[in-house]
Design an enzyme around this catalytic site. Structure first.
Site, mmCIF file in Angstrom:
data_model
loop_
_atom_site.group_PDB
_atom_site.id
_atom_site.type_symbol
_atom_site.label_atom_id
_atom_site.label_comp_id
_atom_site.label_asym_id
_atom_site.label_seq_id
_atom_site.Cartn_x
_atom_site.Cartn_y
_atom_site.Cartn_z
ATOM 1 N N SER A 1 0.810 -1.218 0.000
ATOM 2 C CA SER A 1 0.000 0.000 0.000
ATOM 3 C C SER A 1 0.842 1.267 0.000
ATOM 4 O O SER A 1 0.303 2.344 0.190
ATOM 5 C CB SER A 1 -0.933 0.012 1.217
ATOM 6 N N LYS B 1 -6.735 3.474 8.163
ATOM 7 C CA LYS B 1 -5.821 4.456 7.587
ATOM 8 C C LYS B 1 -6.447 5.854 7.573
ATOM 9 O O LYS B 1 -5.777 6.859 7.864
ATOM 10 C CB LYS B 1 -5.426 4.029 6.179
#
Length: 873
Positions: free
Chosen positions: A761, A804
């Site tokens: 990511s 996140k």
């Protein structure tokens, strides 16, 4: 005396000194009727030393052919030196004048036998000190052994090459030196030929008679020496001969036999043997007494059994003490009334009849009773009434848990379907097995308890963590000692209903080993199409589990086998936001801890700001378990102040936390204050929630090397290389020197190198930082991003978006760049978080660079990274 064969002393790995005592009695002893002096034709004399040992003087032998003797004199003694092969024996000691047979299995030993049989027929037999040693070194072999003459060698049929060797002991001898050790031991030995002339033969005769008397007393106590053997030994005029014959046929430890072999002086040897015979006599008498007591006990038990059976007959005639008959009648009545399947009834009737025919106290009777008790204690269709009120269920779930909207809705869906099934006449609980997956402390177990309360079902929990034995699920077969039913059947037996809510906790921690695979047994338990006839090995009767509502929990699905995971519907519990944790503390945890620590809400007051400070500075987790410990810590510190300092009310604020429970343990990365060249902010998922990740890039004059530091895993290293490759294709659009890969070195670093980092990511973050460092364009300090990059610049979706986004909000970020394919996951983000952020979906890397990089020419902060980048340009 006994047979003269001993089994494989040469290659018996399992032979111990105790086992050796059992095999020594198998030797058959024959004694030469001539003395050593008559056989050799030599006159020998020997002087006894103060210790009663033989004093000899040894000199190196001259070279000669193997097996050829060489005579020499030392004082009054006559010795013969021999150069002969040697076999190290395991668990066996050979004495002069004794004929015995044993197996030779080791290859080196067989070669030694072949060499001796082809030469002088003489071989040296010495005992090795450790029977477990495969082939001993010289230091592991006793020095004193016996020279023996080979009488016969018989090759055994079979693939192991074992040979049977028949030998006759000739004389004691001592190893002077090892002449060769490959392929077998060849040694030079010195034989002890005679007894000293100065020996008092009257004293020797007296000791011989004492030895015979001790032997007769021992034989009378143990019955291990026949009368014929005693007569034969009594007729031996040679005291040394008699002592060796007795020793060879006694069941002694190997060390004791070796000590007697090393006793060269006949009187010394006889003295030791007389003491040993006295000891063995005492042991034999004790064995006889113990055996007599055992016999009397057995006879007493048999007598009691006979009398007990007579008593039963008498009581039966008098109509008294019919407890067994009452027990059988009770079992028959239970079988008649129980809702047991018809196909199982004949089997149970057979078990009851077997029990009725067994005598009291028979061990198998207890096994049958335990089995019948289990069968009749099972519910067999007995179920509690359910309460399927969806509104009440929603109220209970909201009361016990704050947040977890998705989980609650899925459970309410399950209950609604269940209600409609019952309205349509279905009684089974067919439907998906819910598997609650999430980090520790997120309330998985307590949710199951709330569901049981909402349904009105009894609740039971079964932890599967650490289970390795399949019998834990399916039970043991009742033929085994200590057999028990499996934990599924045992739980239903204990709770007493066929429709409980059974929580299978920690299903991801089930293991497997040589005892079976419990997950395979769970396949049948958790399959609605199969569990209506679940077979437990102990119960042996198909049991219907279709009415049981199963809920499982796990921390991760990675360790759950795919066939088992396929039978469950995964409901993810990702964790709580800071606001949700604060609400949980104020609604649930605080009141519970106040009660647990004997405090009231008037004595301790914690502000919401203090709770948020606890969450951000003292915990780092997805759940609230550690947070609850910190609240308990605050309560205990408050208890000290109230009990010791006499304070009536304590108000906890963020400023007071360090004084109460110490400095904060954790810190979260905050947003950079300035736009900088070569520094980009990424978003990362951790097991404890989300966090920000700063990536730094420096460009220096060099030869095109790429250096990666910061404990990066393989995935992040591949992402970094892919990012650099993509930037090389975009040099014209970004205004970068096309030959940068040959003129500049790139160093990519992720701070906090002690912490391992990996995951798919960080690709667009790496590419943004590299593009900024090479182009000299600063990265906006208020922008964070997450997503993977391809070589063509496409942005791929990622996981853990909720954590996140929350981490970005906590760090003070204004704008978050996410993959366009993750836009659908924004529904899971709390509105309170989305309202504070500008979330920009991006599909290609150009969109990322346009959002993250400032236009060319805009000023950036003067940081070390900027200075390096400017110098590189």
């Amino acid at each position: 005396m006994n047979d003269n064969k001993k089994r494989d002393p040469d290659d018996n790995h399992d032979l111990t000194p105790e086992q050796d005592t059992d095999t020594k009695a198998e030797q058959t002893s024959t004694r030469r009727k001539t003395t050593a002096a008559n056989k050799t034709g030599a006159t020998t004399a020997r002087k006894r030393t103060a210790a009663g040992k033989t004093a000899t003087t040894r000199k190196p032998a001259t070279a000669r052919k193997p097996g050829r003797p060489a005579k020499r004199r030392s004082g009054d003694d006559m010795h013969i030196l021999l150069d002969i092969p040697m076999i190290p024996l395991r668990g066996l000691t050979v004495f002069p004048g004794i004929t015995l047979a044993f197996d030779v299995a080791r290859d080196r030993s067989r070669q030694a036998v072949e060499a001796a049989a082809g030469g002088s027929q003489l071989i040296f037999l010495a005992t090795q000190k450790d029977v477990s040693t495969e082939w001993p070194t010289p230091s592991e072999i006793y020095e004193i052994g016996c020279v023996a003459r080979i009488r016969q060698v018989v090759e055994q049929t079979g693939s192991d090459g074992t040979a049977k060797l028949l030998v006759e002991g000739v004389r004691r001898a001592k190893i002077l030196r090892i002449l060769d050790d490959d392929p077998y031991y060849r040694v030079e030995v010195e034989q002890y030929l005679t007894v000293p002339e100065s020996l008092d033969f009257n004293e020797l005769e007296a000791w011989r008679r004492q030895l015979i008397q001790s032997l007769e007393e021992y034989a009378g106590a143990s019955s291990k020496f026949s009368s014929e053997a005693i007569v034969a030994i009594s007729g031996m005029n040679d005291a040394s001969e008699a002592a060796d014959t007795i020793t060879a046929n006694l069941a002694l430890k190997q060390t004791e036999k070796q000590e007697l072999l090393e006793a060269i002086d006949p009187i010394d040897r006889i003295q030791r043997l007389v003491l040993i015979l006295g000891r063995e006599k005492y042991i034999a008498e004790l064995e006889h007494d113990i055996g007599e007591k055992v016999r009397q006990t057995v006879e007493k038990n048999q007598k009691e059994y006979f009398l007990r059976e007579q008593m039963k007959v008498i009581q039966s005639e008098l109509g008294e003490h019919e407890s067994v008959q009452d027990e059988i009648a009770a079992y028959q009545e239970q079988l008649k009334n129980a809702n047991i399947p018809e196909e199982a009834r004949p089997r149970l009737e057979k078990e009851i009849n077997r029990l009725s025919r067994m005598p009291a106290g028979y061990p198998e009777g207890a096994v049958i009773r335990n089995y019948l008790d289990l069968v009749f204690e099972m519910p067999w269709g007995g179920m509690d009434e359910e309460h399927l009120d969806i509104a009440e269920a929603r109220k209970i779930l909201d009361r016990d848990h704050y947040g977890l909207k998705q989980v609650k809705e899925r459970i309410l869906e399950y209950l609604a379907v269940r209600k409609l099934r019952l309205q349509n006449g279905e009684t089974t609980t067919k439907g998906p097995i819910l598997c609650l997956v999430g980090p520790p402390g997120t309330g998985k177990t307590s949710i199951a308890r709330s569901v049981a309360e909402a349904l009105g079902r009894k609740y039971t929990r079964m932890s599967l963590g650490g289970i390795h034995d399949e019998a834990e699920i399916r039970g043991h077969r009742k033929t085994y000692v200590g057999a028990m039913p499996g934990r599924i059947i045992a739980a239903i037996r204990q709770i007493g209903t066929d429709n409980p809510l059974l929580l299978l906790d920690e299903i991801d921690k089930v293991g497997s080993d040589f005892r079976g695979d419990p997950t395979s047994a769970l396949l049948e338990v958790l399959d609605p199409e199969q569990n209506n006839s679940f077979r437990d090995h102990y119960l042996e009767i198909p049991y219907d589990l279709s009415h049981v509502m199963f809920i499982t929990t796990a921390n991760t699905t990675e360790t759950i086998p795919q066939p088992l995971l396929d039978r469950m519907e995964v409901v993810s519990i990702s964790g709580y936001t800071e606001e949700e944790k604060a609400e949980i503390v104020l609604r649930h945890i605080l009141s519970h801890q106040l009660e647990a620590n004997a405090l009231t809400s008037q004595q301790l007051k914690i502000s919401r700001e203090a709770v948020l400070a606890l969450i951000s500075g003292y915990t780092r987790e997805a759940g609230v378990r550690q947070l609850e410990r910190e609240i308990a810590h605050v309560c205990r510190r408050a208890a000290i102040l109230i009990a010791e300092k006499k304070q009536k009310t304590i108000k906890v604020t963020p400023e007071k936390l360090p004084d109460l429970i110490g400095r904060p343990k954790f810190r979260f990365e905050k947003m950079q204050d300035l736009d900088q060249i070569g520094i980009a902010t990424g978003l990362a998922w951790t097991f404890a929630g989300g966090d920000t990740l700063n990536i730094e890039v420096n460009v220096m004059p060099g030869s095109g090397k790429l250096e990666l530091t910061g404990s990066l895993g393989d995935v992040m290293k591949e992402s970094a290389r892919a990012a650099v490759t993509y930037i090389r294709t975009m040099v014209n659009e970004l205004g970068i020197d096309p030959d940068f890969n040959a003129k500049k070195d790139i160093h990519i670093h992720v701070p906090e190198g002690a912490t391992p980092k990996d995951g798919p990511s960080a690709g667009i973050t790496l590419a943004t930082a590299v593009a900024s460092a090479l182009s000299g364009r600063p990265v906006r300090h208020n922008v964070a991003m997450t997503g993977e990059i391809t070589l063509r610049g496409r942005v791929l979706p990622i996981g853990g978006l909720k954590e996140k986004i929350i981490a970005a909000n906590r760090a003070g970020i204004d704008t978050v760049l996410i993959p366009a394919d993750n836009e659908r996951d924004l529904e899971d983000i709390p509105e309170s978080v989305k309202d504070k952020l500008r979330i920009v979906p991006v599909a290609v890397m150009n969109d990322v660079l346009n959002e993250a990089l400032l236009p060319t020419g805009e000023a950036a902060s003067t940081s070390p990274a900027n200075a390096s980048a400017a110098k590189a340009e």
